[in-house]
Design an enzyme around this catalytic site. Sequence first.
Site, PDB file in Angstrom:
ATOM      1  N   SER A 179     -49.417  28.596  -1.766  1.00  0.00           N
ATOM      2  CA  SER A 179     -48.813  27.582  -2.632  1.00  0.00           C
ATOM      3  C   SER A 179     -48.252  28.233  -3.882  1.00  0.00           C
ATOM      4  O   SER A 179     -48.740  29.286  -4.321  1.00  0.00           O
ATOM      5  CB  SER A 179     -49.871  26.542  -3.027  1.00  0.00           C
ATOM      6  OG  SER A 179     -49.408  25.712  -4.074  1.00  0.00           O
ATOM      7  N   TYR A 187     -57.860  24.311  -6.843  1.00  0.00           N
ATOM      8  CA  TYR A 187     -56.794  24.609  -5.880  1.00  0.00           C
ATOM      9  C   TYR A 187     -55.999  25.840  -6.313  1.00  0.00           C
ATOM     10  O   TYR A 187     -55.779  26.763  -5.529  1.00  0.00           O
ATOM     11  CB  TYR A 187     -55.871  23.398  -5.754  1.00  0.00           C
ATOM     12  CG  TYR A 187     -54.802  23.545  -4.697  1.00  0.00           C
ATOM     13  CD1 TYR A 187     -55.125  23.451  -3.347  1.00  0.00           C
ATOM     14  CD2 TYR A 187     -53.470  23.767  -5.047  1.00  0.00           C
ATOM     15  CE1 TYR A 187     -54.147  23.570  -2.368  1.00  0.00           C
ATOM     16  CE2 TYR A 187     -52.490  23.893  -4.077  1.00  0.00           C
ATOM     17  CZ  TYR A 187     -52.836  23.793  -2.738  1.00  0.00           C
ATOM     18  OH  TYR A 187     -51.866  23.921  -1.775  1.00  0.00           O
TER      19      TYR A 187
END
Length: 270
Positions: free
Chosen positions: A144, A157
């Site tokens: 990501s 995250y």
Amino acid sequence: MGSLAGQVALITGAGRGIGREIAIGLAAEGMAVGLLGRTHDTLTETLKECFKHGSRGVAVTADVCRPGSVREAVRLVERDLGPIDLLVNNAGQVDRAEVPIWETDPTQWWQVIETNLRGPYNLLRCVLPGMVARRSGRVINLNSGFALRPDGDYTAYATSKGALLQLSDNMADSLARHDVVVLDISPGAVATDMTAGMPMFKDMKAWGSIPYMVAVTVDAARGRFDELHGRFIHAGRDDLAELVERAEEIRRTDARTLRLRPYKDDDPMA
């Protein structure tokens, strides 16, 4: 690039979202698919779609955070389908709330780290020995853009994805000696169950394309990005043809890796 017919892929988080579509896309290219996930019903539905393409496949319920569960899942996939040529580490979690770290739920925060970092490690630990012995194989870690920038609202995250990118970098040289390729690929902001629950995307209108991410994964499985081994690729933003064309320069300059930015020319930590 060569055909994928007859090769075997193992995809985690294959019951829904990007993992499901990647599995179906690889099956359409002739790969046998091992599907891992926590929910039997969704895995079975994905497997049915893969069968429509004439693919061989097997669905195994497993928790990627549990080493024993992963070992047994890999054993079953290899027993039924054969040696694994491609590992796609897709299973992941995200922080449940956009809050600063001192307001987070400690249990859920750590679950995100475990799923996004320990999960891929557990799969790598079980799959890589075979790839190394055969001197052949590819690993795709779904990463990501959060890995590359701080985000005070998604600390678990972002931290886990940064650590995953660093893990790929740390093992790249040793894998290269055995002709095994690892890539970290970000799909960008695509509409899934996970992103639907993230407040930052509630007004999102221009989502990225899941079919495009599937196509990029297929190209990676075929070897298109092998020269970018150990590097970060952002499928949603990159000019992929240019990345491939400039792969030698990217390797020479250590680009597309996590590095400390020097504060002066002779910074001792540069």
